[in-house]
Design a protein around this motif. Structure first.
Motif, PDB file in Angstrom:
ATOM      1  N   LEU A   1       0.361  -1.205  -0.104  1.00 14.83           N
ATOM      2  CA  LEU A   1      -0.534  -0.244  -0.150  1.00 14.83           C
ATOM      3  C   LEU A   1       0.821   1.102  -0.321  1.00 14.83           C
ATOM      4  CD1 LEU A   1      -2.914  -0.920   2.256  1.00 14.83           C
ATOM      5  CD2 LEU A   1      -2.746  -0.420   0.248  1.00 14.83           C
ATOM      6  N   ILE A   2       2.271   1.448   1.159  1.00 12.10           N
ATOM      7  CA  ILE A   2       2.819   2.304   1.099  1.00 12.10           C
ATOM      8  C   ILE A   2       3.715   2.650  -0.233  1.00 12.10           C
ATOM      9  CG2 ILE A   2       5.056   3.235   1.639  1.00 12.10           C
ATOM     10  CD1 ILE A   2       4.526   1.522   4.424  1.00 12.10           C
ATOM     11  N   ALA A   3       3.943   1.488  -1.382  1.00  8.66           N
ATOM     12  CA  ALA A   3       4.531   1.463  -2.359  1.00  8.66           C
ATOM     13  C   ALA A   3       3.721   2.038  -3.329  1.00  8.66           C
ATOM     14  CB  ALA A   3       5.039   0.168  -2.944  1.00  8.66           C
ATOM     15  N   LEU A   4       2.483   1.655  -3.677  1.00 10.74           N
ATOM     16  CA  LEU A   4       1.803   1.890  -4.735  1.00 10.74           C
ATOM     17  C   LEU A   4       0.808   3.479  -4.713  1.00 10.74           C
ATOM     18  CD1 LEU A   4      -1.189   0.891  -6.550  1.00 10.74           C
ATOM     19  CD2 LEU A   4      -2.550   0.196  -4.580  1.00 10.74           C
ATOM     20  N   SER A   5       0.996   4.295  -2.947  1.00 11.19           N
ATOM     21  CA  SER A   5       0.648   5.417  -3.202  1.00 11.19           C
ATOM     22  C   SER A   5       1.663   5.822  -2.900  1.00 11.19           C
ATOM     23  CB  SER A   5       0.757   5.314  -1.289  1.00 11.19           C
ATOM     24  OG  SER A   5       1.570   5.554  -1.033  1.00 11.19           O
ATOM     25  N   PHE A   6       2.840   5.675  -3.630  1.00 10.87           N
ATOM     26  CA  PHE A   6       3.802   6.564  -4.336  1.00 10.87           C
ATOM     27  C   PHE A   6       3.952   6.394  -5.743  1.00 10.87           C
ATOM     28  CE2 PHE A   6       6.817   6.045   0.614  1.00 10.87           C
ATOM     29  CZ  PHE A   6       6.454   6.373   0.806  1.00 10.87           C
ATOM     30  N   ALA A   7       3.620   5.122  -5.831  1.00 13.63           N
ATOM     31  CA  ALA A   7       3.958   4.573  -7.688  1.00 13.63           C
ATOM     32  C   ALA A   7       2.815   4.868  -7.850  1.00 13.63           C
ATOM     33  CB  ALA A   7       3.589   3.340  -7.882  1.00 13.63           C
TER      34      ALA A   7
END
Length: 210
Positions: free
Chosen positions: A163-169
């Motif tokens: 979820l954190i990676a998705l928010s950045f991506a």
């Protein structure tokens, strides 16, 4: 890869502020552990298998992961040389090569001074160390998934990390065609956070039988 020219301070400023509220170095370490655990069972006879990265064998993929580790280590040390990103050499045991470079890159990005200093990351530009660390965090999560998918190993990405990676991506628009990753593909309607992440970055998260 990242829009640094948006008005009002730009995308990079906003994302940098968001990263400041997170322990990005701890997230990075967890992604590295996921990659280490995923690469550990790779066998020599699997090295020529095709991967979700178009045109890359497993050897190419692991070589890329090692080269990225070495490049980030060099950048953290102040290097601006393009050749620092090109050492994808692998020895007799690619897991050892990855593990050695992984330990070193975690150490290289760990210092407060590095988090605040700008690092030159390949052709993409110069970024605060905390943002560069977040970039490497995403890279390891997704490429570890690629390895797992290639060898038939468990490929579930920790939902919190995904979820954190998705928010950045999503903020960095990494799912655009022709970018550092592949263009976005459609995820299942009931996709997990990890499936949404890899779909955004051009992977097809097919459900395995059983």
């Amino acid at each position: 890869m990242i829009d640094t020219k948006a008005p009002g301070g730009g995308t990079l400023a906003v994302v940098g502020s968001e990263i400041g509220a997170l322990d990005v170095r701890a997230l990075h370490r967890r992604a590295i552990v996921f990659a280490l655990d995923t690469l550990r069972p790779v066998r020599s006879e699997q090295m020529d298998l095709p991967t979700p990265c178009a045109g890359w064998t497993l050897r190419d993929l692991i070589g890329h992961m090692v080269a990225e580790n070495r490049g980030f280590i060099a950048a953290a040390g102040g290097s601006t040389e393009p050749d620092a990103w090109r050492d994808d050499s692998l020895g007799d045991d690619p897991w050892v090569d990855f593990a050695t470079s992984a330990v070193d890159v975690v150490a290289a990005l760990a210092g407060d001074e590095v988090s605040e200093r700008r690092l030159l990351i390949r052709e993409f530009g110069s970024f605060p160390g905390s943002v560069a660390t977040a970039m490497h965090f995403i890279d390891n999560l997704v490429h570890a998934w690629d390895v797992a998918r290639t060898i038939g190993a468990p490929d579930t990405i920790d939902p919190e990390l995904a979820l954190i990676a998705l928010s950045f991506a999503e903020r960095w628009k990494l799912g655009k065609p022709g970018g550092a990753f592949g263009g976005a593909v459609e995820a299942p309607t009931d996709a997990t956070p990890g499936e949404r992440l890899v779909a955004l970055l051009g992977r097809t998260p097919d459900r395995r039988a059983g």
